[in-house]
Design an enzyme around this catalytic site. Structure first.
Site, PDB file in Angstrom:
ATOM      1  N   GLN A 180       6.460 -10.952  -6.715  1.00  0.00           N
ATOM      2  CA  GLN A 180       5.539  -9.844  -6.275  1.00  0.00           C
ATOM      3  C   GLN A 180       5.019 -10.533  -4.892  1.00  0.00           C
ATOM      4  OE1 GLN A 180       5.905  -6.789  -6.854  1.00  0.00           O
ATOM      5  NE2 GLN A 180       6.228  -6.595  -8.864  1.00  0.00           N
TER       6      GLN A 180
ATOM      7  N   CYS B 209      -4.122 -13.270  10.775  1.00  0.00           N
ATOM      8  CA  CYS B 209      -3.718 -12.196   9.918  1.00  0.00           C
ATOM      9  C   CYS B 209      -4.573 -12.205   8.596  1.00  0.00           C
ATOM     10  CB  CYS B 209      -2.180 -12.090   9.539  1.00  0.00           C
ATOM     11  SG  CYS B 209      -1.459 -10.970   8.491  1.00  0.00           S
TER      12      CYS B 209
ATOM     13  N   CYS C 181      -0.068  -4.729  16.040  1.00  0.00           N
ATOM     14  CA  CYS C 181       0.840  -5.358  14.878  1.00  0.00           C
ATOM     15  C   CYS C 181       1.418  -3.797  13.928  1.00  0.00           C
ATOM     16  CB  CYS C 181       0.030  -6.444  14.261  1.00  0.00           C
ATOM     17  SG  CYS C 181       1.146  -6.885  12.725  1.00  0.00           S
TER      18      CYS C 181
ATOM     19  N   ASN D 231      25.237  -5.354 -13.298  1.00  0.00           N
ATOM     20  CA  ASN D 231      24.980  -4.489 -12.500  1.00  0.00           C
ATOM     21  C   ASN D 231      24.455  -3.001 -12.755  1.00  0.00           C
ATOM     22  OD1 ASN D 231      24.984  -2.550 -10.309  1.00  0.00           O
ATOM     23  ND2 ASN D 231      26.815  -2.803  -9.388  1.00  0.00           N
TER      24      ASN D 231
ATOM     25  N   GLU E 171      19.559  -8.452 -15.667  1.00  0.00           N
ATOM     26  CA  GLU E 171      19.305  -8.364 -14.267  1.00  0.00           C
ATOM     27  C   GLU E 171      20.496  -8.507 -13.464  1.00  0.00           C
ATOM     28  OE1 GLU E 171      18.325  -8.925 -10.492  1.00  0.00           O
ATOM     29  OE2 GLU E 171      16.780  -8.573 -12.061  1.00  0.00           O
TER      30      GLU E 171
ATOM     31  N   CYS F   9      -8.699  -6.353  11.167  1.00  0.00           N
ATOM     32  CA  CYS F   9      -7.942  -7.348  11.883  1.00  0.00           C
ATOM     33  C   CYS F   9      -7.898  -6.626  13.397  1.00  0.00           C
ATOM     34  CB  CYS F   9      -6.600  -7.176  11.436  1.00  0.00           C
ATOM     35  SG  CYS F   9      -5.360  -8.170  12.162  1.00  0.00           S
TER      36      CYS F   9
ATOM     37  N   ASN G 214       9.609 -12.399 -14.745  1.00  0.00           N
ATOM     38  CA  ASN G 214       8.041 -11.873 -14.810  1.00  0.00           C
ATOM     39  C   ASN G 214       7.596 -11.161 -16.253  1.00  0.00           C
ATOM     40  OD1 ASN G 214       5.654 -11.958 -13.099  1.00  0.00           O
ATOM     41  ND2 ASN G 214       6.147  -9.628 -13.052  1.00  0.00           N
TER      42      ASN G 214
ATOM     43  N   CYS H  48       8.361   0.813  -7.590  1.00  0.00           N
ATOM     44  CA  CYS H  48       8.035   0.699  -6.088  1.00  0.00           C
ATOM     45  C   CYS H  48       8.235   1.751  -5.145  1.00  0.00           C
ATOM     46  CB  CYS H  48       8.071  -0.806  -5.683  1.00  0.00           C
ATOM     47  SG  CYS H  48      10.079  -0.943  -5.691  1.00  0.00           S
TER      48      CYS H  48
ATOM     49  N   CYS I 182       0.218  -3.201   8.906  1.00  0.00           N
ATOM     50  CA  CYS I 182      -0.497  -2.533   8.030  1.00  0.00           C
ATOM     51  C   CYS I 182      -0.612  -0.968   8.791  1.00  0.00           C
ATOM     52  CB  CYS I 182      -1.995  -2.770   8.052  1.00  0.00           C
ATOM     53  SG  CYS I 182      -2.101  -4.484   7.325  1.00  0.00           S
TER      54      CYS I 182
END
Length: 476
Positions: A289, A173, A91, A374, A339, A81, A323, A432, A94
């Site tokens: 996602q 992008c 930018c 929760n 959840e 890029c 999901n 994550c 990334c």
């Protein structure tokens, strides 16, 4: 000339050449100065010899940016890029485009192993092969900042500049889908033509699959507007959608709960999980996602590793809009999805009913229930009340699942509190954040009666320092 004058006029010592030893989780090269002080270097790669400009100094570390390169890494590549780099205005979306894509994955795998060992004192029995997908045009979700720069007479739309609150001057992008990247310049022109160009600070992007396909179909654009839009501006948005097929405008006047479709009708925003015959409708502000290509193989691998049998009960913790829950309902005897968001629980329930109605009569989805709670306040008593399950799927946000892991550990340490409850024989944990995964893994392994049988990374965000991973825990 006095000695003192000579000393004052003596040329400065040349900058030290540094040997880069490794890469940290922020994609900075790590080196040591001759005095032993650690240095973090933006733009540098392992095994390179570099000079830097120091930006920050502390007693035991420095942080700087690459200025000269004497020995180049064999893994250094030309960024894909033109907006990527260390230059002013670059930018900041990334951080790793200068590193070969395969090497990026190796760095992330090492980061996961290091986190598990150094933070959790956990060593997996087996390291899984990394999950990889397309390196470009993968990002189906993004939050694009919008700014009308009066002094320049231009509207900017994109990500922030590197280490700045300014919006980068982006015209393309390559991590966004090509159809979306091609919209950046037309969108600048659209906002510039609007009466509300000073009061529209953000466009949130969410892409969906074409009906009956896993190719890009719907491009949902959520326009955040601080004041009501005029009829003329609404007409401009509609004209833009007609001119650019696939674009679907949503408006957001205040918080996420105010998001609404500009014009009813048209295709539903959704994504497919073809391995399970599941279709997942969602709203553009729902959590999904970022990378749908990886998400499909992620769900497939997670369920393969979980190895659910047809007569087993499974709990999907942090289930979101379903999901993993809905694919689990094609394999398990009974599923419970839990959840923290009431909105997502309602969406998950709607998705279950929709997919149940579309399922073949010979293969209906298993009984499935969704609960809102929760999950950061879980207790052993709450865990016992949920009943025993043979297997768990855990997919928490960055904060991890500490309360859940702690509750498991307490019940393992105090079996008299179980009241007939038994721990799941297998847990698949999708993470994550390697740090919180390592913390929770330490609890499960050292206090909860589990062993970590396997772990590996998922390259959900190529060219960024973000590390997505998966770990499997079996009851010892």
């Amino acid at each position: 000339m006095t000695t003192e004058t000579a000393e004052k006029k003596a040329p400065p010592l040349p900058d030290e050449w540094l040997q880069v030893e490794s890469l940290d989780l922020d994609a900075q090269g790590v080196a040591h100065k001759s005095d032993g002080k650690v240095v973090f270097i933006e733009g540098a790669l392992p095994f390179e010899e570099v000079q830097i400009k120091v930006l920050r100094k502390k007693n035991n570390w420095e942080q700087g940016v690459l200025t000269a390169l004497q020995r180049e890494s064999s893994q250094r590549v030309r960024p894909g890029c033109k907006h990527f780099g260390l230059h002013p205005g670059a930018c900041g979306g990334c951080k790793m485009q200068h590193l070969d894509a395969a090497a990026q994955v190796a760095v992330k795998q090492r980061a996961l192993e290091d986190a598990l060992w150094h933070l959790g004192k956990v060593k997996p029995d087996n390291m899984l092969r990394p999950l990889e997908g397309p390196s470009w045009h993968y990002r189906y979700r993004a939050r694009l900042s919008v700014r009308h720069v009066i002094k320049k007479g231009v509207v900017l739309i994109g990500f922030h500049e590197r280490k700045s609150s300014y919006v980068a001057d982006m015209t393309e992008c390559p991590v966004l889908p090509a159809q979306v990247s091609d919209l950046l310049v037309p969108l600048r022109g659209l906002i510039d033509s609007m009466e509300a160009k000073q009061t529209c600070p953000q466009i949130e992007l969410a892409c969906g699959d074409a009906p009956g396909s896993t190719t890009l179909g719907v491009i949902a654009l959520v326009l955040r507007h601080l004041e009501p839009l005029s009829a003329a501006d609404i007409a401009r948005l509609r004209a833009f959608a007609i001119e650019h097929p696939g674009v679907q405008w949503w408006l957001q006047a205040k918080g996420p709960e105010t998001v609404k479709l500009l014009d009813e009708g048209g295709p539903t925003l959704s994504y497919d999980l073809p391995d399970f015959g599941i279709s997942m409708p969602f709203k553009p502000t729902d959590f999904t996602q970022v990378n749908p290509h990886i998400n499909r193989v992620l769900v497939t691998r997670a369920l393969r590793l979980l190895d659910v049998q047809g007569d087993e009960r499974v709990i999907d913790w942090f289930c979101g809009l379903g999901n993993f829950t809905l694919p689990l309902a094609t394999q398990a005897g009974e599923v419970l999805g839990i959840e923290g968001s009431d909105t997502l629980v309602a969406r998950a329930h709607e998705n279950f009913k929709r997919n149940q109605a579309a399922a073949p009569a010979s293969r209906p989805l298993s009984p499935t229930r969704f609960v809102s709670r929760n999950l950061f306040e879980m207790t052993p008593d709450m865990l016992v009340a949920d009943g025993r399950a043979d297997r768990w799927l855990v997919d928490p946000p960055r904060e991890g699942a500490f309360a859940l892991a702690k509750a498991v550990a307490e019940l393992h340490q105090e079996p008299e509190r179980r009241n007939g409850w038994t721990p799941p024989k297998r847990i698949v944990y999708v993470s994550c954040n390697p740090a919180t995964l390592a913390r929770d893994a330490g609890l499960l392994v050292h206090q909860g009666g589990y062993r970590c049988s396997s772990a590996g990374v998922i390259n959900m965000f190529p060219h960024t320092a973000h590390v997505e991973s998966m770990a499997v825990f079996d009851l010892a």
